[in-house]
Structures are given as structure tokens and as C-alpha cells.
Design an enzyme around this catalytic site. Structure first.
Site, PDB file in Angstrom:
ATOM      1  CB  THR A  77      -0.896  -0.026   1.254  1.00  0.00           C
ATOM      2  OG1 THR A  77      -1.783  -1.147   1.138  1.00  0.00           O
ATOM      3  CG2 THR A  77      -1.731   1.244   1.377  1.00  0.00           C
ATOM      4  CE  LYS A 128       9.417   7.055   1.692  1.00  0.00           C
ATOM      5  NZ  LYS A 128       8.628   6.086   0.974  1.00  0.00           N
ATOM      6  N   GLY A 145       3.477   1.973   7.852  1.00  0.00           N
ATOM      7  CA  GLY A 145       2.179   2.349   8.397  1.00  0.00           C
ATOM      8  C   GLY A 145       1.816   3.795   8.154  1.00  0.00           C
ATOM      9  N   GLY A 146       2.682   4.500   7.386  1.00  0.00           N
ATOM     10  CA  GLY A 146       2.350   5.883   7.035  1.00  0.00           C
ATOM     11  C   GLY A 146       1.024   5.980   6.302  1.00  0.00           C
ATOM     12  N   GLY A 147       0.638   4.903   5.654  1.00  0.00           N
ATOM     13  CA  GLY A 147      -0.646   4.863   4.949  1.00  0.00           C
ATOM     14  C   GLY A 147      -1.713   4.133   5.741  1.00  0.00           C
ATOM     15  CD  GLU A 157       1.371  -1.537   4.495  1.00  0.00           C
ATOM     16  OE1 GLU A 157       1.298  -0.832   3.489  1.00  0.00           O
ATOM     17  OE2 GLU A 157       1.859  -1.126   5.566  1.00  0.00           O
TER      18      GLU A 157
END
Ligand code: 5RP
Length: 262
Positions: free
Chosen positions: A33, A129, A103-105, A111
Site C-alpha cells: 500500500t 527512506k 504504516g504511514g498509509g 501489510e
């Protein structure tokens, strides 16, 4: 390729395009994601269309499922397939050991389940990153809505026994309301700035009642494909120690970008 694509988007595209080369006929693929993973879904859809590649995708969020469906990527659920050959996903941070913050999204739970149920996880990322220590990106923790303030207080208390530089914990909002994950939970963001012992923190956070899962991915990622704005990619594999350089050509003029609009 649209000329106005930013260097970061070109880097994400390059990483995604290269990672999709690892997909082989008949594979069951975890579909990550986020914006980098969205490029990967487009590249995978292109191979399915152009080469007649037969694969099954397992999406890690409702957003990825919608994009994959729109682009004609055949989908199944994890319940259907049970185990996957490969997961390709983005990350918010990765370190030299290929440990991650994700988990930013807000999709970290699915995930992590999908990546853990895969023979191999490939992370696709732009060079920004990469970090020497995890933690500058706020660590997402998925919690159940019931008693979430109590869960937050317990997390704050727990953080006092950890080697971290910051201890603020905020709830992620969408307008006036906490955002809800695909599993109808909330996300707490832990502003730690630097995490001294990510492995231990990941274990301890998951012991706190109300915590469903945290965004530290420890010993899950096998390979990282790092894209750059000029199409160069570096591939690092943690199991073999191999580092490979490659080049993705960006001056493409095809319909992979058709769904991006103007
Ligand atoms: C979603 C994620 C994403 O993979 C992560 O936030 C990276 O996103 P992007 O590719 O848009 O930079 O963990 O929960």
C-alpha cells in the site's frame, strides 16, 4: 512518462518497475500500500497485459484492492491462498539491516500479516527512506478504539524505559475524527525521533492491551530496491549480502500512466 513527474515519483517508479522483474508466472504476490506500491501495481498490470503473465495478487488494503481491480490484476484473499511467494511493498524508513518503519498509509496490520506470510518481502523505496537509525518517521501503532486513551497512556509510560529521543504520542486524525483503518481501528503515531532498540520496542508494544500491531517490521524484509530520480536502482539483499546496480529507462511513452489523469 509525463514530463511533470517529480524526481521522487520517478525514483518510486524506477524501484517499482525493477521489483516487478522478480515476479514469475504462477506466483501469489502480496501487493503493498502507498504511492510506491501503486506504481508497482501499475507495472505488474502492464506485465499481465503485455506478456499474459498469470499471477494472483493479495492486496494489503482496500485502496490497493481498488487500484488492482481497476487495472485488471487478478485478486484473491489471504484466506484463499494462505501463503505467498513474494510481497512487494513500500516503507517509511529502512535501516542497514532492512528493518523498517511502515504504516504511514495506515495499512500496517494487513501489510505485516501479508509480508510475514510470504517467502520473500521486497521493499521498494526512494533513497530518502534510508536511515542510520529508525525513528525520525513517527512510529504508527494500530490500536482498537475501545479505551484508546488508556492504551495511549500505557504506551507513554512504557516509553520511559526505552532508549528513544521523543515520547509524544498523537492520534492520527482525518478532519475532526480519528482515521479508521481497514480493520476499523485507530492509529497512534509515536514521535520517538530515534529508536535505540527497535527489536525490543516492537515486542514490548505488542504486549500492551489495546495494541493490535506496531509498524516496526523486524527481520521481515529480505531485499530493498532503492530508486533514484534518474532511473538508477540499487538492489540490496540481506540474506546474500549482494548489492546490484541497474538502470530503468524513464523516457517511456505508454499507457502505464493513463490512470494518473492530468
Ligand atoms: C502504508 C505504508 C507505505 O508503504 C509507506 O507509508 C510508504 O508509502 P509511500 O510509498 O507512499 O511513500 O506503510 O501503510
Amino acid at each position: 512518462m509525463p514530463a511533470d513527474l517529480s524526481p521522487i515519483d520517478k525514483a518510486k517508479f524506477a524501484a517499482a518497475r525493477r521489483a516487478v522483474d522478480y515476479v514469475e508466472a504462477g506466483m501469489k504476490i502480496g501487493l503493498g500500500t502507498g504511492s510506491t506500491s501503486a506504481w508497482m501495481v501499475r507495472c505488474l498490470a502492464e506485465r499481465i497485459r503485455d506478456e499474459g503473465l498469470k499471477v494472483t495478487g493479495v492486496p494489503t488494503s482496500s485502496r490497493t484492492a481498488a487500484l488492482a481491480r481497476e487495472l485488471g490484476v487478478p485478486l484473491a484473499t489471504l484466506e484463499d491462498v494462505k501463503w505467498l511467494d513474494l510481497t512487494i511493498d513500500g516503507a517509511d524508513e529502512f535501516d542497514a539491516n532492512l528493518n523498517l518503519i511502515k504504516g504511514g498509509g495506515a495499512a500496517l496490520l494487513q501489510e505485516k500479516i501479508v509480508a510475514t506470510a510470504s517467502d520473500r518481502m521486497i521493499v521498494i523505496a526512494d533513497a530518502a527512506k534510508e536511515v542510520s537509525h529508525l525513528g525520525a518517521f513517527p512510529l504508527p501503532v494500530e490500536v482498537i478504539p475501545f479505551g484508546w486513551q488508556t492504551t495511549r497512556a500505557l504506551i507513554e509510560e512504557t516509553l520511559f524505559s526505552f532508549d528513544v529521543l521523543g515520547r509524544d504520542v498523537t492520534i492520527r486524525m482525518s478532519g475532526d475524527h480519528p482515521i479508521k483503518t481497514d480493520e476499523a481501528n485507530y492509529i497512534l503515531d509515536l514521535h520517538l525521533r530515534r529508536i535505540g532498540n527497535p527489536r525490543q520496542l516492537a515486542l514490548v508494544l505488542n504486549q500492551i492491551p489495546g495494541v493490535v500491531e506496531n509498524g516496526l517490521f523486524i527481520d521481515i524484509c529480505d531485499t530493498v530496491v532503492i530508486g533514484k530520480g534518474d532511473g538508477r536502482v540499487t538492489i540490496r539483499d540481506i540474506n546474500t549480502g549482494r548489492v546490484e546496480e541497474d538502470q530503468i529507462f524513464l523516457d517511456r511513452d505508454d499507457n502505464i500512466f493513463a490512470d494518473l489523469g492530468d
